[in-house]
Design an enzyme around this catalytic site. Structure first.
Site, PDB file in Angstrom:
ATOM      1  CE  LYS A  15      28.822  22.870  13.323  1.00 35.76           C
ATOM      2  NZ  LYS A  15      28.300  21.783  14.476  1.00 35.76           N
ATOM      3  NE  ARG A  90      29.952  28.344  17.739  1.00 36.73           N
ATOM      4  CZ  ARG A  90      30.116  27.235  17.752  1.00 36.73           C
ATOM      5  NH1 ARG A  90      28.815  26.476  18.512  1.00 36.73           N
ATOM      6  NH2 ARG A  90      31.086  26.298  17.637  1.00 36.73           N
ATOM      7  NE  ARG A 129      33.673  15.897  19.090  1.00 33.97           N
ATOM      8  CZ  ARG A 129      33.321  16.858  18.738  1.00 33.97           C
ATOM      9  NH1 ARG A 129      32.864  17.155  17.517  1.00 33.97           N
ATOM     10  NH2 ARG A 129      32.777  17.719  19.919  1.00 33.97           N
ATOM     11  NE  ARG A 135      36.875  17.611  20.636  1.00 36.58           N
ATOM     12  CZ  ARG A 135      36.254  17.990  19.708  1.00 36.58           C
ATOM     13  NH1 ARG A 135      36.475  17.390  18.324  1.00 36.58           N
ATOM     14  NH2 ARG A 135      35.713  19.356  19.729  1.00 36.58           N
ATOM     15  NE  ARG A 146      30.504  21.958  23.431  1.00 39.30           N
ATOM     16  CZ  ARG A 146      31.341  21.105  24.276  1.00 39.30           C
ATOM     17  NH1 ARG A 146      31.782  21.722  25.354  1.00 39.30           N
ATOM     18  NH2 ARG A 146      31.701  19.799  23.972  1.00 39.30           N
TER      19      ARG A 146
END
Length: 196
Positions: A15, A90, A129, A135, A146
């Site tokens: 996205k 969301r 990622r 992260r 998630r």
């Protein structure tokens, strides 16, 4: 031509990358709630600390905080002629809030782009990622949580947008340019039909 869009899809579907490409294509700002939260977390602001307390557990930031942030951002001058929202709405309550925010500006959404990808591909993309970007919020458990939250709360929204005739569904698997081209063609067609 104005373009007020939402880009949806599970984490890892591309996205953010595609929103940036699309923003350049349409000359409107890409507005990512995730980027705003991460900037606040990195800056150690009160909002960042609050957001981190949720994201560290793989949970979403409360609607009240997110709604206020989106309302303020859409009131800024660069979003007057259009925008691409990435990461919002969301859930059904946020859809209603976004409708109200836009109604206050006497505008409406032009389209909702949904990027699709299978779960195995998403898990692999997110694992890579997390390694590349370091992260902290991308642990295996938080990633799975998630994705579950997306399935439970966000995916059903696409059906509601489809009923409104706003949904443009795009296969998110492939090279970045290939997916960007798919989006541009499908969206140009959808916006042209809405303008008629």
């Amino acid at each position: 031509m104005t373009a007020r869009l939402v880009i949806m899809g599970p984490q890892g579907a591309g996205k953010g990358t595609q929103a940036a490409r699309l923003a350049e294509h349409l000359a409107v700002p890409a507005i990512s709630t995730g980027d705003i939260f991460r900037a606040n977390i990195k800056g150690g602001t009160p909002l960042g600390e609050l957001a981190q307390s949720y994201t560290a557990r793989g949970e979403l930031v409360p609607d009240s905080v997110t709604n206020d942030m989106v309302r303020d951002r859409l009131a800024q001058a660069d979003a007057a002629e259009g925008f691409i929202l990435d990461g919002y709405p969301r859930n059904a309550a946020q859809v209603a809030e976004l409708d109200a925010i836009l109604a206050g500006h006497e505008v409406a959404l032009d389209a909702v782009v949904e990027l699709t990808a299978d779960r195995a591909e998403l898990l692999e993309r997110l694992r890579l990622r997390a390694q590349v970007e370091g992260r902290e919020d991308d642990t295996e458990e938080s990633i799975a949580r998630r994705l579950d939250i997306y399935d439970e709360q966000t995916a059903p929204l696409t059906a509601a947008y489809a009923e409104r005739g706003l949904l443009v569904r795009i296969d998110g698997i492939g090279e970045i340019d290939e997916v960007a081209d798919r989006i541009a063609v499908a969206l140009d067609d959808a916006l042209a039909h809405r303008a008629v």
